[in-house]
Motif scaffolding. Structure first.
Motif, PDB file in Angstrom:
ATOM      1  N   LEU A 292      49.230 107.581  -8.290  1.00 57.42           N
ATOM      2  CA  LEU A 292      50.041 108.715  -8.044  1.00 57.42           C
ATOM      3  C   LEU A 292      51.365 109.050  -8.651  1.00 57.42           C
ATOM      4  O   LEU A 292      51.690 109.901  -9.324  1.00 57.42           O
ATOM      5  N   THR A 293      52.247 107.766  -8.595  1.00 58.42           N
ATOM      6  CA  THR A 293      53.472 107.913  -9.249  1.00 58.42           C
ATOM      7  C   THR A 293      53.357 107.919 -10.776  1.00 58.42           C
ATOM      8  O   THR A 293      54.025 108.532 -11.686  1.00 58.42           O
ATOM      9  N   LYS A 300      55.045 115.565 -14.942  1.00 63.55           N
ATOM     10  CA  LYS A 300      56.476 116.464 -14.994  1.00 63.55           C
ATOM     11  C   LYS A 300      57.062 116.628 -16.275  1.00 63.55           C
ATOM     12  O   LYS A 300      57.852 117.284 -16.678  1.00 63.55           O
ATOM     13  N   LEU A 301      56.331 116.025 -17.415  1.00 59.83           N
ATOM     14  CA  LEU A 301      56.815 116.244 -18.814  1.00 59.83           C
ATOM     15  C   LEU A 301      56.363 117.678 -19.276  1.00 59.83           C
ATOM     16  O   LEU A 301      57.118 118.077 -20.174  1.00 59.83           O
ATOM     17  N   ARG A 302      55.500 118.351 -18.514  1.00 59.60           N
ATOM     18  CA  ARG A 302      54.892 119.538 -19.118  1.00 59.60           C
ATOM     19  C   ARG A 302      55.103 120.613 -18.008  1.00 59.60           C
ATOM     20  O   ARG A 302      55.144 121.724 -18.149  1.00 59.60           O
ATOM     21  N   ARG A 303      55.497 120.161 -16.607  1.00 57.65           N
ATOM     22  CA  ARG A 303      55.513 121.187 -15.494  1.00 57.65           C
ATOM     23  C   ARG A 303      56.617 120.417 -14.413  1.00 57.65           C
ATOM     24  O   ARG A 303      56.495 119.474 -14.165  1.00 57.65           O
ATOM     25  N   GLN A 304      57.534 121.476 -14.070  1.00 61.87           N
ATOM     26  CA  GLN A 304      58.402 121.085 -13.010  1.00 61.87           C
ATOM     27  C   GLN A 304      57.770 120.649 -11.655  1.00 61.87           C
ATOM     28  O   GLN A 304      56.785 121.482 -11.113  1.00 61.87           O
ATOM     29  N   ILE A 305      57.974 119.435 -11.013  1.00 60.31           N
ATOM     30  CA  ILE A 305      57.160 119.310  -9.868  1.00 60.31           C
ATOM     31  C   ILE A 305      58.240 118.932  -8.724  1.00 60.31           C
ATOM     32  O   ILE A 305      59.181 118.157  -9.033  1.00 60.31           O
ATOM     33  N   ILE A 306      58.217 119.455  -7.595  1.00 60.24           N
ATOM     34  CA  ILE A 306      59.067 119.314  -6.483  1.00 60.24           C
ATOM     35  C   ILE A 306      58.220 118.803  -5.219  1.00 60.24           C
ATOM     36  O   ILE A 306      57.162 119.425  -4.958  1.00 60.24           O
ATOM     37  N   ILE A 307      58.590 117.564  -4.876  1.00 58.34           N
ATOM     38  CA  ILE A 307      57.854 116.860  -3.969  1.00 58.34           C
ATOM     39  C   ILE A 307      58.566 116.656  -2.561  1.00 58.34           C
ATOM     40  O   ILE A 307      59.963 116.543  -2.604  1.00 58.34           O
ATOM     41  N   VAL A 308      58.074 117.071  -1.512  1.00 58.91           N
ATOM     42  CA  VAL A 308      58.684 116.515  -0.155  1.00 58.91           C
ATOM     43  C   VAL A 308      57.689 115.361   0.299  1.00 58.91           C
ATOM     44  O   VAL A 308      56.712 115.361   0.372  1.00 58.91           O
ATOM     45  N   THR A 309      58.664 114.141   0.441  1.00 60.95           N
ATOM     46  CA  THR A 309      58.124 112.930   0.859  1.00 60.95           C
ATOM     47  C   THR A 309      59.100 112.310   1.741  1.00 60.95           C
ATOM     48  O   THR A 309      60.044 112.246   1.780  1.00 60.95           O
ATOM     49  N   HIS A 310      58.251 111.064   2.316  1.00 65.37           N
ATOM     50  CA  HIS A 310      59.077 110.191   3.080  1.00 65.37           C
ATOM     51  C   HIS A 310      58.555 108.599   2.372  1.00 65.37           C
ATOM     52  O   HIS A 310      58.921 107.655   3.042  1.00 65.37           O
ATOM     53  N   PRO A 312      59.116 105.788  -0.564  1.00 65.82           N
ATOM     54  CA  PRO A 312      60.292 105.565  -1.611  1.00 65.82           C
ATOM     55  C   PRO A 312      59.616 105.316  -3.010  1.00 65.82           C
ATOM     56  O   PRO A 312      60.187 105.366  -3.935  1.00 65.82           O
ATOM     57  N   ASN A 313      58.096 104.836  -2.890  1.00 66.05           N
ATOM     58  CA  ASN A 313      57.577 104.727  -4.307  1.00 66.05           C
ATOM     59  C   ASN A 313      57.716 105.883  -4.970  1.00 66.05           C
ATOM     60  O   ASN A 313      57.374 105.892  -6.429  1.00 66.05           O
ATOM     61  N   ILE A 314      57.183 107.016  -4.415  1.00 67.44           N
ATOM     62  CA  ILE A 314      57.115 108.327  -5.090  1.00 67.44           C
ATOM     63  C   ILE A 314      58.508 108.633  -5.725  1.00 67.44           C
ATOM     64  O   ILE A 314      58.670 108.970  -6.860  1.00 67.44           O
TER      65      ILE A 314
END
Length: 391
Positions: A292-293, A300-310, A312-314
């Protein structure tokens, strides 16, 4: 001959109407003439005698002419009668009668020819309509075959691949029993039709216009049946997704979610930002870290990504550029101005904090917030470090 007879009869009528008027003696002068009674009587007697003689002569001449005309008429009648009794005349009458019958026949033939011309015109129009009908039938069959060919070609040619993710398509025949529920099931005709349709669907296209063995329920007709056949898609399609040699249906919920994420991002040309809520759900930490990471860093190099997460690895392993920390107001963790929700953002390297602040977001820097929220704090992190015997 008959014309001569008619002319003579007309002349006779004219002669019968003729008469001779009396002769009158007139004076040559308007002045009265002086004469004796004796000479007047002599002259009048003379005139009467002359009139009598003229009338007699005229009447004799008229009678002679009438006799001549009557004789000629009688002669003509006798000649006409003799002609009528000849064999030639009788043949002529026979031919004349035959001619009348022939005229009637010719008239009938003329009427029949008119009907024949109309019939030939109708037959020509019917032939044209049949040709047009056959052309339209063949056109429908060809179009349907084209659709069938496209379906088959799609099965073999449809192949969408991106790294180790692959999408294919497959078609399956619908339940034909329910599709053709209006077909009468008495006898074997319906069963035979459905069996051939299941085994040789494309070959049935050529015979659908000619099939006469089927009977239908509910006021359905053969035309309804043909329309149903050519306007219904009897095939259902489904897409098969395969990732790392695993079929989509056999994947865990977490892996399915990750594949869906790849589908959204890899097979779209959109450049708008994408918001993802907890992509780590149902994924183990190894998959999160290694797959995943890694995928997030590439995408993310070609598109902005906004992630909601709990997880830490992400945040840490995904090289997050901007971390947004959210806090809900409470007595233990108050927000400035008693805001229900307040936020602080910055990079992991951000060290800005106000240690003596009464507000939870200002007391710590971004790195401390991440460690506390995602790792349980420095103390919990060190305990795990000792447990894992990490040197």
């Amino acid at each position: 001959m008959a014309d001569e007879k008619q002319r003579l009869e007309k002349d006779l009528l004219f002669v019968d109407d003729l008469f001779l008027p009396d002769i009158e003696v007139h004076s040559k002068s308007n002045l009265p003439l002086e004469h004796s009674i004796e000479i007047g009587n002599v002259i009048n007697d003379g005139i009467e005698e002359i009139n009598r003689q003229l009338q007699k002569i005229f009447t004799d001449k008229i009678n002679i002419e009438k006799q001549r005309l009557n004789d000629e008429i009688t002669e003509k009648i006798e000649k006409i009668s003799s002609i009528k009794n000849t064999s030639d005349f009788k043949k002529f009458l026979s031919y004349l009668q035959d001619n009348q019958e022939l005229s009637g026949i010719e008239e009938s033939i003329k009427q029949e020819n008119t009907k024949l011309q109309k019939l030939q015109s109708f037959e020509k129009e019917l032939s044209h309509l049949k040709s047009e009908n056959n052309r339209l039938k063949q056109d429908i069959i060809n179009k349907y075959r084209e659709y069938s060919k496209i379906r088959k070609d799609l099965i073999t040619s449809f192949d969408i691949s991106e790294n180790d993710l692959k999408i294919t398509v497959d078609f399956s025949l619908n339940n034909l029993e329910s599709e053709f529920d209006y077909v009468n099931a008495q006898g074997h005709s319906k069963a035979d039709f459905l069996e051939k349709l299941s085994n040789e669907f494309d070959s049935m296209i050529d015979t659908i216009f000619e099939g006469n063995s089927l009977k239908f329920n509910g006021n359905k007709t053969k035309l309804d049946h043909i329309e149903k056949f050519f306007t219904t898609d009897f095939y259902s399609y489904k897409f098969d997704i395969e990732y790392q040699n695993d079929k989509f249906g056999q994947m865990s919920p977490g892996k399915k979610a990750f594949v869906v994420l790849k589908l959204i991002l890899d097979f779209s040309n959109s450049k708008v930002p994408v918001l993802i809520d907890q992509p780590e759900d149902s994924l183990d930490n190894r998959a999160i870290y290694h797959e995943l990471t890694k995928y997030i860093k590439q995408t993310k190099l070609r598109r902005q990504i906004i992630i909601v997460t709990h997880n830490p690895n992400i945040v840490v392993s995904g090289d997050c550029e901007n971390v947004i920390v959210a806090n809900q107001h409470s007595e233990d963790s108050p927000n400035e101005n008693n805001k229900v929700f307040d936020y602080k953002n910055g990079a992991l390297e951000n060290s800005k904090k106000i240690p003596d602040s009464e507000f939870i977001l200002s007391k710590k820097c971004i790195k401390e917030h991440v460690c506390e929220i995602l790792e349980g704090g420095i103390e919990a992190f060190k305990k795990r470090e000792n447990k894992y015997d990490i040197k």
